[in-house]
Design a protein around this motif. Structure first.
Motif, mmCIF file in Angstrom:
data_model
loop_
_atom_site.group_PDB
_atom_site.id
_atom_site.type_symbol
_atom_site.label_atom_id
_atom_site.label_comp_id
_atom_site.label_asym_id
_atom_site.label_seq_id
_atom_site.Cartn_x
_atom_site.Cartn_y
_atom_site.Cartn_z
ATOM 1 N N ARG B 162 0.952 -1.470 -0.177
ATOM 2 C CA ARG B 162 0.259 -0.434 -0.200
ATOM 3 C C ARG B 162 1.011 1.257 -0.502
ATOM 4 O O ARG B 162 0.576 2.419 -0.612
ATOM 5 C CB ARG B 162 -0.779 0.055 1.158
ATOM 6 C CG ARG B 162 -1.813 -0.874 0.704
ATOM 7 C CD ARG B 162 -3.085 -1.125 2.017
ATOM 8 N NE ARG B 162 -1.937 -0.939 3.165
ATOM 9 C CZ ARG B 162 -3.537 -1.683 4.655
ATOM 10 N NH1 ARG B 162 -4.003 -1.213 4.830
ATOM 11 N NH2 ARG B 162 -2.040 -1.565 5.208
ATOM 12 N N LEU B 163 2.130 1.592 0.582
ATOM 13 C CA LEU B 163 2.885 2.165 0.103
ATOM 14 C C LEU B 163 3.641 2.723 -1.099
ATOM 15 O O LEU B 163 3.513 3.935 -1.302
ATOM 16 C CB LEU B 163 4.334 1.867 1.007
ATOM 17 C CG LEU B 163 4.253 1.717 2.493
ATOM 18 C CD1 LEU B 163 5.515 1.419 3.257
ATOM 19 C CD2 LEU B 163 3.529 2.851 3.259
ATOM 20 N N GLN B 165 1.702 1.947 -3.878
ATOM 21 C CA GLN B 165 -0.004 2.514 -3.747
ATOM 22 C C GLN B 165 0.033 4.054 -3.747
ATOM 23 O O GLN B 165 -0.212 5.054 -3.866
ATOM 24 C CB GLN B 165 -0.915 1.636 -3.286
ATOM 25 C CG GLN B 165 -1.873 0.550 -4.263
ATOM 26 C CD GLN B 165 -3.230 0.263 -4.108
ATOM 27 O OE1 GLN B 165 -3.310 0.406 -2.796
ATOM 28 N NE2 GLN B 165 -3.306 -0.418 -4.595
ATOM 29 N N ALA B 166 0.082 3.803 -2.463
ATOM 30 C CA ALA B 166 0.310 5.758 -1.566
ATOM 31 C C ALA B 166 0.973 7.348 -2.249
ATOM 32 O O ALA B 166 0.368 7.783 -3.191
ATOM 33 C CB ALA B 166 -0.257 5.900 -0.547
ATOM 34 N N ALA B 167 1.868 5.708 -2.390
ATOM 35 C CA ALA B 167 2.928 7.101 -3.502
ATOM 36 C C ALA B 167 2.372 7.607 -5.038
ATOM 37 O O ALA B 167 2.000 8.640 -5.052
ATOM 38 C CB ALA B 167 4.267 6.388 -3.628
ATOM 39 N N ARG B 168 2.093 6.701 -5.812
ATOM 40 C CA ARG B 168 1.340 6.142 -6.736
ATOM 41 C C ARG B 168 0.344 7.709 -7.147
ATOM 42 O O ARG B 168 -0.104 8.141 -7.168
ATOM 43 C CB ARG B 168 0.930 5.192 -7.659
ATOM 44 C CG ARG B 168 2.466 4.365 -7.735
ATOM 45 C CD ARG B 168 3.226 5.095 -8.439
ATOM 46 N NE ARG B 168 2.738 4.772 -9.690
ATOM 47 C CZ ARG B 168 2.466 3.995 -10.727
ATOM 48 N NH1 ARG B 168 3.187 2.924 -10.653
ATOM 49 N NH2 ARG B 168 2.257 4.447 -12.106
ATOM 50 N N GLY B 169 -0.469 6.944 -5.547
ATOM 51 C CA GLY B 169 -1.897 7.638 -5.969
ATOM 52 C C GLY B 169 -1.672 9.781 -5.981
ATOM 53 O O GLY B 169 -2.652 10.112 -5.778
ATOM 54 N N MET B 170 -0.122 9.812 -4.689
ATOM 55 C CA MET B 170 0.080 10.799 -4.530
ATOM 56 C C MET B 170 0.385 11.695 -5.444
ATOM 57 O O MET B 170 1.227 13.054 -5.418
ATOM 58 C CB MET B 170 0.618 11.423 -3.547
ATOM 59 C CG MET B 170 0.098 11.096 -1.896
ATOM 60 S SD MET B 170 0.922 11.126 -0.594
ATOM 61 C CE MET B 170 1.724 9.920 -0.140
ATOM 62 N N GLY B 171 1.034 11.245 -7.201
ATOM 63 C CA GLY B 171 1.423 11.643 -8.395
ATOM 64 C C GLY B 171 2.756 11.207 -8.611
ATOM 65 O O GLY B 171 3.306 12.209 -9.451
ATOM 66 N N ALA B 172 3.265 9.944 -7.415
ATOM 67 C CA ALA B 172 4.835 10.253 -7.440
ATOM 68 C C ALA B 172 4.778 9.329 -8.883
ATOM 69 O O ALA B 172 3.841 7.810 -9.065
ATOM 70 C CB ALA B 172 5.282 9.231 -6.966
#
Lengths: 366, 261
Positions: B162-163, B165-172
């Motif tokens: 999920r880390l 996913q979280a990074a991708r979701g924040m635009g990374a």
């Protein structure tokens, strides 16, 4: 935070199949700008899959996701501009609170000075400015949840997606953070999409609730509308508690109908009704039933005996056994209760003609 | 283990016997290295460090040590880059087929080194890589990949997806996610893999015997030749230095792991 720019979200015929399993079945819905939508359903109802499709982590089998009318179905997650609070928060354990919140800004190439200012603003928003230098592992569950919120909001995203944001917290903290989340939504004025299986959370937080079951959208509306006018047995049962009264339609008039259940005759207000002779199902909330004392009368009356009861602090929950309607659950305020409940006590129940709502059996609603 | 039963006398003696069996052959080189004789033997009249002096004064030994070091460093670089990328790729794709890729990467551990060496010998001949620094570095790098794949895969197994996913979701982007989120979390695993890959190259002999002859003369190769030809006690001295160096590397690995927890 700068001036709020809220966005409208729309799903058109969204479906997701895994092999022969249909996780999401042709869901269409619309959230207006700045609204708080909750996707509510039991586990396996497809609510999380829908959220993941909005985020772009799951590619839909059919249908489209639209943001302000523009189709974003084909965009990868990092190009969709949403903030997300993950289940379990997914904070980066190797970064401090401030570095976590700064992450989306760093990704966007903001200068250090800009980053610092906005991180401070976001941490102030969730009242965690004093914890900027700590690691996530040094924070309580509630604080971690607030860091996740600050991180999701710091870059002014078009949408905020929340995946069961409160499920990891204990009950008291959950209630507190519900209030905070609601206040935060008002302050930032953005469109929020929340996923939960907790019906109380859905009712208290949302402008709109979409109820899902087996991948289908069963009913969507404001919390009051859903609670007061559930369309199906599932909705009435899932949102709050409900008694279900089964009868046969006897007469239909302009303002209501009469039902027969065994020897009991029920009157039900309302305009649209099935034809005489057809079966009908009513949903009756426990708190809309009263105990009739002495010569008191009501439009609907039924006699029974208390089969069991429980004291819940604010009230009693009674289960009353009746001849024609089975066991009926009654919520009785404890403050100056008209009776002292005990098992076997005979009581008369009464409710108004507009207290119950006709609902569809789930199979008929499909 | 806390709260367990204490080991019985039989278990204890077997355990100690095993420890001695593992350590004695290694420790025997320590007295041998300080022998006062001119040939490989235990000290007779006293302790002498002249073989150490001999070793550190010998240009051919120092050249071998230097060559081994650069080859080990180069092959570690190859093994770490390829092994880490492979492990991350398999982890991200996460399908059944990636198990096959991972198994394939472990082949150098499973296939006898001598079989692999024969293959390399034929192939490197046509590529003009025999007896060249680059050839040995490549061979050691490729055979070092399994160590990195294993340690990095282990580190990734503990990584919360999920880390990412979280990074991708924040635009990374994928690159930013790799650099700022995934790599810092699995750095201890990469470091462990690098240390093992280094040690693997540092004491590899079989491949070197096949694909190198005169230009590339690594330390293990020099020890091998020394034992076969002149039984010089300098070999024991170099063995002791090797042990000290390897133990230091393993201690470094242990320290890195401890810091992670």
């Amino acid at each position: 935070m700068s001036a709020p720019v809220a966005h409208a979200l729309e799903l058109r015929g969204l479906s997701k199949r895994y092999g022969s399993f249909i996780a999401v079945d042709a869901v269409s819905l619309r959230v207006d700008r700045g609204q708080f939508l909750t996707l509510l359903g039991p586990s396996g109802s497809g609510k999380t899959t829908i959220l993941m499709a909005i985020a772009g982590f799951v590619a839909p089998s059919e249908g489209a996701v639209l943001l302000d009318g523009a189709d974003i179905t084909g965009l990868s997650p990092e190009r969709r501009d949403f903030g997300m609070v993950f289940q379990g928060y997914a904070l980066f354990p190797h970064m401090t609170v401030a570095e976590n919140v700064a992450f989306p800004l760093r990704v966007r190439g903001l200068s250090r000075a800009d980053r610092d200012a906005r991180v401070r603003g976001a941490l102030d928003l969730v009242q965690l400015a004093a914890f900027a230098g700590r690691r996530p592992s040094q924070l309580s569950g509630g604080q971690q949840q607030r860091v996740a919120l600050a991180r999701a909001l710091v870059f002014d995203p078009a949408l905020l997606l929340l995946d069961e944001p409160l499920s990891a917290l204990d009950k008291k903290l959950r209630a507190e953070l519900q209030d905070e989340l609601k206040a935060l939504h008002r302050r930032v004025g953005r469109t929020f999409v929340n996923v939960t299986h907790d019906q109380e959370e859905a009712l208290s937080l949302s402008d709109q609730v979409a109820i899902l079951n087996h991948g289908r959208l069963v009913q969507m509306g404001a919390p009051e509308a859903l609670y007061e006018r559930p369309r199906t047995r599932f909705v009435a049962d899932f949102l709050g508690k409900s008694n279900f009264l089964q009868g046969t339609v006897r007469e239909v008039g302009a303002t209501g109908m009469a039902l027969q259940a065994g020897a009991t005759r029920l009157v039900q207000a309302g305009a649209a009704h099935p034809a005489p002779g057809r079966p009908a199902l009513l949903s009756l909330r426990p708190e809309k039933i009263g105990l009739l004392a002495g010569a008191e009368t009501a439009e609907n009356e039924v006699a029974g005996t208390i089969a069991s009861w429980a004291y819940l602090g604010a009230g009693y929950s009674l289960s009353v056994r009746t001849a024609d309607l089975g066991e009926i659950r009654v919520a009785l305020p404890a403050w100056r209760a008209p009776i002292a409940p005990r098992e076997g006590l005979p009581v008369r129940l009464g409710w108004a003609a507009d207290a119950a709502v006709p609902v569809l059996e789930d199979a008929d609603a499909a | 283990m806390n709260g367990g039963y204490p080991a019985g006398p039989l278990a204890r003696s077997i355990a100690w016997a095993t420890v001695l069996y593992l350590l004695l052959p290694i420790t025997i080189v320590i007295p041998v290295s300080v022998t006062d004789q001119r040939y490989l033997s235990l000290p007779e009249h006293g302790i002498s460090f002249r073989h150490y002096a001999n070793l550190l004064g010998s240009e051919s030994w120092l050249a071998s040590i230097q060559q081994s070091f650069w080859i080990a460093l180069g092959s570690t670089l190859i093994a770490v880059t390829a092994g880490t990328l492979c492990a991350i790729g398999c982890w991200r794709i996460g399908r059944r087929s990636t198990e096959l890729v991972r198994a394939l990467m472990l082949l150098p551990l499973i296939i006898p080194a001598i079989v692999y060496a024969i293959g390399l010998y034929r192939w490197f001949g046509t590529l003009d890589l025999l007896d060249r620094f680059l050839g040995v570095t490549l061979a050691h790098g490729v055979t070092g990949i399994p160590y990195v794949v294993i340690t990095v895969s282990t580190a990734l197994a503990a990584f919360d997806p999920r880390l990412e996913q979280a990074a991708r979701g924040m635009g990374a982007s994928l690159g930013q996610t790799l650099r700022w989120v995934i790599l810092p979390r699995i750095a201890p695993g990469i470091a462990s893999g690098a240390i093992f890959a280094f040690i693997h190259s540092w004491d590899e002999l079989v491949l070197v015997l096949f694909i190198a002859s005169r230009n590339v003369f690594t330390l293990p190769r020099k020890i091998w030749d020394g034992i076969n030809e002149n039984l010089d006690p300098s070999m024991a001295a170099v063995a002791v230095l090797l042990i000290v160096f390897t133990v230091a590397l393993l201690a470094l690995d242990g320290a890195l792991r401890a810091r992670r927890q």
